[in-house]
Design an enzyme around this catalytic site. Sequence first.
Site, PDB file in Angstrom:
ATOM      1  CE  LYS A  30      -1.691   1.641   4.042  1.00 33.55           C
ATOM      2  NZ  LYS A  30      -1.362   3.065   4.220  1.00 33.55           N
ATOM      3  CG  ASN A  31       2.616   2.555   3.541  1.00 33.81           C
ATOM      4  OD1 ASN A  31       1.419   2.847   3.411  1.00 33.81           O
ATOM      5  ND2 ASN A  31       3.177   2.380   4.723  1.00 33.81           N
ATOM      6  NE  ARG A  99       0.382  11.943   7.498  1.00 34.77           N
ATOM      7  CZ  ARG A  99       0.713  13.209   7.700  1.00 34.77           C
ATOM      8  NH1 ARG A  99      -0.199  14.063   8.089  1.00 34.77           N
ATOM      9  NH2 ARG A  99       1.942  13.636   7.502  1.00 34.77           N
ATOM     10  CB  CYS A 123      -4.285   6.409  11.039  1.00 40.28           C
ATOM     11  SG  CYS A 123      -4.663   4.864  10.263  1.00 40.28           S
ATOM     12  NE  ARG A 128       0.195   9.913  10.328  1.00 44.70           N
ATOM     13  CZ  ARG A 128      -0.012   8.794   9.659  1.00 44.70           C
ATOM     14  NH1 ARG A 128      -1.086   8.091   9.881  1.00 44.70           N
ATOM     15  NH2 ARG A 128       0.854   8.372   8.765  1.00 44.70           N
ATOM     16  N   PRO A 129       1.362  16.258  11.481  1.00 41.94           N
ATOM     17  CG  PRO A 129       3.204  17.397  12.332  1.00 41.94           C
ATOM     18  CD  PRO A 129       2.383  16.156  12.526  1.00 41.94           C
ATOM     19  CB  ILE A 130       1.099  18.608   6.152  1.00 35.15           C
ATOM     20  CG1 ILE A 130       0.302  19.879   6.470  1.00 35.15           C
ATOM     21  CG2 ILE A 130       0.197  17.394   6.120  1.00 35.15           C
ATOM     22  CD1 ILE A 130      -0.315  20.480   5.249  1.00 35.15           C
ATOM     23  CG  ASP A 131       5.881  20.501  10.076  1.00 33.12           C
ATOM     24  OD1 ASP A 131       5.283  19.401  10.052  1.00 33.12           O
ATOM     25  OD2 ASP A 131       6.921  20.684  10.723  1.00 33.12           O
ATOM     26  CG  LEU A 132       8.648  17.825   8.184  1.00 34.72           C
ATOM     27  CD1 LEU A 132       9.082  16.427   8.619  1.00 34.72           C
ATOM     28  CD2 LEU A 132       9.783  18.828   8.416  1.00 34.72           C
ATOM     29  CG  ASP A 313       3.294   1.212   9.323  1.00 35.94           C
ATOM     30  OD1 ASP A 313       2.898   2.034  10.161  1.00 35.94           O
ATOM     31  OD2 ASP A 313       3.365   1.468   8.101  1.00 35.94           O
ATOM     32  CB  ILE A 335       7.564   6.602  14.351  1.00 37.05           C
ATOM     33  CG1 ILE A 335       8.797   5.708  14.166  1.00 37.05           C
ATOM     34  CG2 ILE A 335       7.244   7.381  13.066  1.00 37.05           C
ATOM     35  CD1 ILE A 335      10.063   6.425  13.729  1.00 37.05           C
ATOM     36  NE  ARG A 405      -6.677   3.763   5.747  1.00 33.55           N
ATOM     37  CZ  ARG A 405      -5.657   4.147   6.495  1.00 33.55           C
ATOM     38  NH1 ARG A 405      -5.749   4.111   7.792  1.00 33.55           N
ATOM     39  NH2 ARG A 405      -4.553   4.592   5.953  1.00 33.55           N
TER      40      ARG A 405
HETATM   41  C1  UD1 Z   1       4.304   6.688   6.284  1.00 37.76           C
HETATM   42  C2  UD1 Z   1       3.466   5.455   6.101  1.00 37.76           C
HETATM   43  C3  UD1 Z   1       2.960   4.962   7.436  1.00 37.76           C
HETATM   44  C4  UD1 Z   1       4.115   4.772   8.415  1.00 37.76           C
HETATM   45  C5  UD1 Z   1       4.982   6.032   8.493  1.00 37.76           C
HETATM   46  C6  UD1 Z   1       6.240   5.827   9.322  1.00 37.76           C
HETATM   47  C7  UD1 Z   1       2.521   5.812   3.903  1.00 37.76           C
HETATM   48  C8  UD1 Z   1       1.328   6.080   3.063  1.00 37.76           C
HETATM   49  N1  UD1 Z   1       2.351   5.773   5.234  1.00 37.76           N
HETATM   50  O1  UD1 Z   1       3.451   7.685   6.829  1.00 37.76           O
HETATM   51  O2  UD1 Z   1       2.284   3.708   7.232  1.00 37.76           O
HETATM   52  O3  UD1 Z   1       3.593   4.490   9.693  1.00 37.76           O
HETATM   53  O4  UD1 Z   1       5.389   6.424   7.174  1.00 37.76           O
HETATM   54  O5  UD1 Z   1       6.981   4.769   8.834  1.00 37.76           O
HETATM   55  O6  UD1 Z   1       3.606   5.581   3.385  1.00 37.76           O
HETATM   56  N2  UD1 Z   1       5.900  14.560  10.513  1.00 37.76           N
HETATM   57  C9  UD1 Z   1       5.978  15.919  10.778  1.00 37.76           C
HETATM   58  N3  UD1 Z   1       5.711  16.804   9.767  1.00 37.76           N
HETATM   59  C10 UD1 Z   1       5.376  16.384   8.509  1.00 37.76           C
HETATM   60  C11 UD1 Z   1       5.317  14.989   8.231  1.00 37.76           C
HETATM   61  C12 UD1 Z   1       5.592  14.106   9.257  1.00 37.76           C
HETATM   62  O7  UD1 Z   1       6.270  16.306  11.911  1.00 37.76           O
HETATM   63  O8  UD1 Z   1       5.143  17.239   7.635  1.00 37.76           O
HETATM   64  C13 UD1 Z   1       6.186  13.591  11.605  1.00 37.76           C
HETATM   65  C14 UD1 Z   1       5.007  12.668  11.899  1.00 37.76           C
HETATM   66  O9  UD1 Z   1       4.071  13.266  12.751  1.00 37.76           O
HETATM   67  C15 UD1 Z   1       5.693  11.471  12.529  1.00 37.76           C
HETATM   68  C16 UD1 Z   1       7.046  11.430  11.781  1.00 37.76           C
HETATM   69  O10 UD1 Z   1       7.208  12.715  11.180  1.00 37.76           O
HETATM   70  O11 UD1 Z   1       5.938  11.702  13.889  1.00 37.76           O
HETATM   71  C17 UD1 Z   1       7.146  10.390  10.727  1.00 37.76           C
HETATM   72  O12 UD1 Z   1       6.014  10.486   9.872  1.00 37.76           O
HETATM   73  P1  UD1 Z   1       6.130  10.168   8.317  1.00 37.76           P
HETATM   74  O13 UD1 Z   1       7.351   9.367   8.078  1.00 37.76           O
HETATM   75  O14 UD1 Z   1       5.928  11.406   7.562  1.00 37.76           O
HETATM   76  O15 UD1 Z   1       4.852   9.248   8.097  1.00 37.76           O
HETATM   77  P2  UD1 Z   1       3.908   9.215   6.830  1.00 37.76           P
HETATM   78  O16 UD1 Z   1       4.696   9.493   5.598  1.00 37.76           O
HETATM   79  O17 UD1 Z   1       2.683  10.000   7.105  1.00 37.76           O
END
Ligand code: UD1
Length: 425
Positions: A30-31, A99, A123, A128-132, A313, A335, A405
């Site tokens: 899926k990922n 997400r 989930c 789970r912010p999107i700042d990055l 995961d 994480i 999912r």
């Molecule tokens: C992906 C996987 C998810 C897995 C996760 C960690 C997909 C579709 N999903 O999720 O199954 O559990 O990797 O291996 O591939 N963060 C920020 N700012 C951001 C983005 C992330 O602070 O803009 C933080 C998150 O809150 C978290 C950490 O970074 O604490 C890691 O998250 P991230 O690796 O981004 O997870 P996803 O890509 O959402």
Amino acid sequence: MDNSGQNNNERIFITGGEKLYGKVNISGAKNAALPLMALSLIINEDFKLSNVPDLADTRLMLKLLNDLGIKSIWKNGHVNFNGIAQIDEASYELVRQMRASILILGPLLASQGSAKVPLPGGCAIGSRPIDLHVMVMEALGANIKFDSGFIIGSVPSEGLRGGKINFPKISVGATESAIMTAVLAKGQTIISNAAQEPEIVDIVTCLNKAGANIVGEGSNTIIINGVEELKKLQHEVLADRIEAGSFAIAASITMGDIEIKNIIPKYLESFLKALENTGSKVEIYKNSINICAYKRPLPYNIFTEEHPGFPTDLQAQYMTLMSIADGECEIRENIFENRFMHVPELIRMGARISVKNQTATVTGVNNLKASKVMASDLRASMCLILGGLAALGTSEVDGIYHLDRGYENLEGKLSDLGANIRRSR
Ligand code: UD1
């Protein structure tokens, strides 16, 4: 996940105590499939993916892309994409359910020069912010603002340009966003502190086949030299290492013997080491593994980490195994800050677990008890199914739309291995 309306009444009943035996074929990840599908926004002609898992999330991603104007045909795991997006605004109804929808932001900006994407749902395993992701877009020259729950992006007339992206924190999704957005930008992009997950390697392999110039995937520094266009190609989605790990635990927890096929074993290395330390017998072959167990698992501490560490995961599923271990262990989640929602449900099944901050202490019990439990997120739903397989009696797992999912044909695959499992609609 906020998936209101999707299979909300479905439940799974499992009568535990059967040892699972046999072979199981692992589906596409899926990922990996979700970001690969998003590439259809920048690969405009004859883009073919195979081994696409049939899941609620992949169907949702396809709807999202179709809604933007991408044409597709999906048959038996093969998806053919054609055409370019006709609009730059993504559907709120679809994005709020997943997400990973944030992954379309960069490709939309690269292909359309503008994008309007609702803030994503997903989930409930943390804030789970999107700042990055936003940091990535800005580093590549896009303007980003927020208005009424939408991310609104635009690209200056000279287009996106390569840049230096140094992540303050490792993020799988933001690394993918950076790769997908920089691939057609002018000049060079250097990503430091990149995620090293196998799914990222898979996306880069696919893009390079389409004519991209990317090196360093699988390490913490990825260098992208922008190209003018991407050509048609065919790509097979990587096998799902999380599904494989879940079946490995199914073998261990039922004291069965399962051959897990069509995988890349090295991508499961830290997980398999932990499983071996719990007393399971782990045999590794070129494209498969064999897992069997003869006695109750031994306790073994783990902490989750970015790849190549123990994957977050698989944390919930591993906790189910440890809940029947012969002793006490600690499981630390590094994480996500809210990824122990399965704990109260496992306790309902008789597990002895206490949580302090990011660490769960699990004291193994002889047997789990069959119970009625509720899944709170995707991996938590699998952890409860595993609990049901081990418990004596019949368990009922609600909230099954989470499971749908991310696990393709789970009941079918488990039944073929001898599990007593059925879904009620
Ligand atoms: C992906 C996987 C998810 C897995 C996760 C960690 C997909 C579709 N999903 O999720 O199954 O559990 O990797 O291996 O591939 N963060 C920020 N700012 C951001 C983005 C992330 O602070 O803009 C933080 C998150 O809150 C978290 C950490 O970074 O604490 C890691 O998250 P991230 O690796 O981004 O997870 P996803 O890509 O959402």
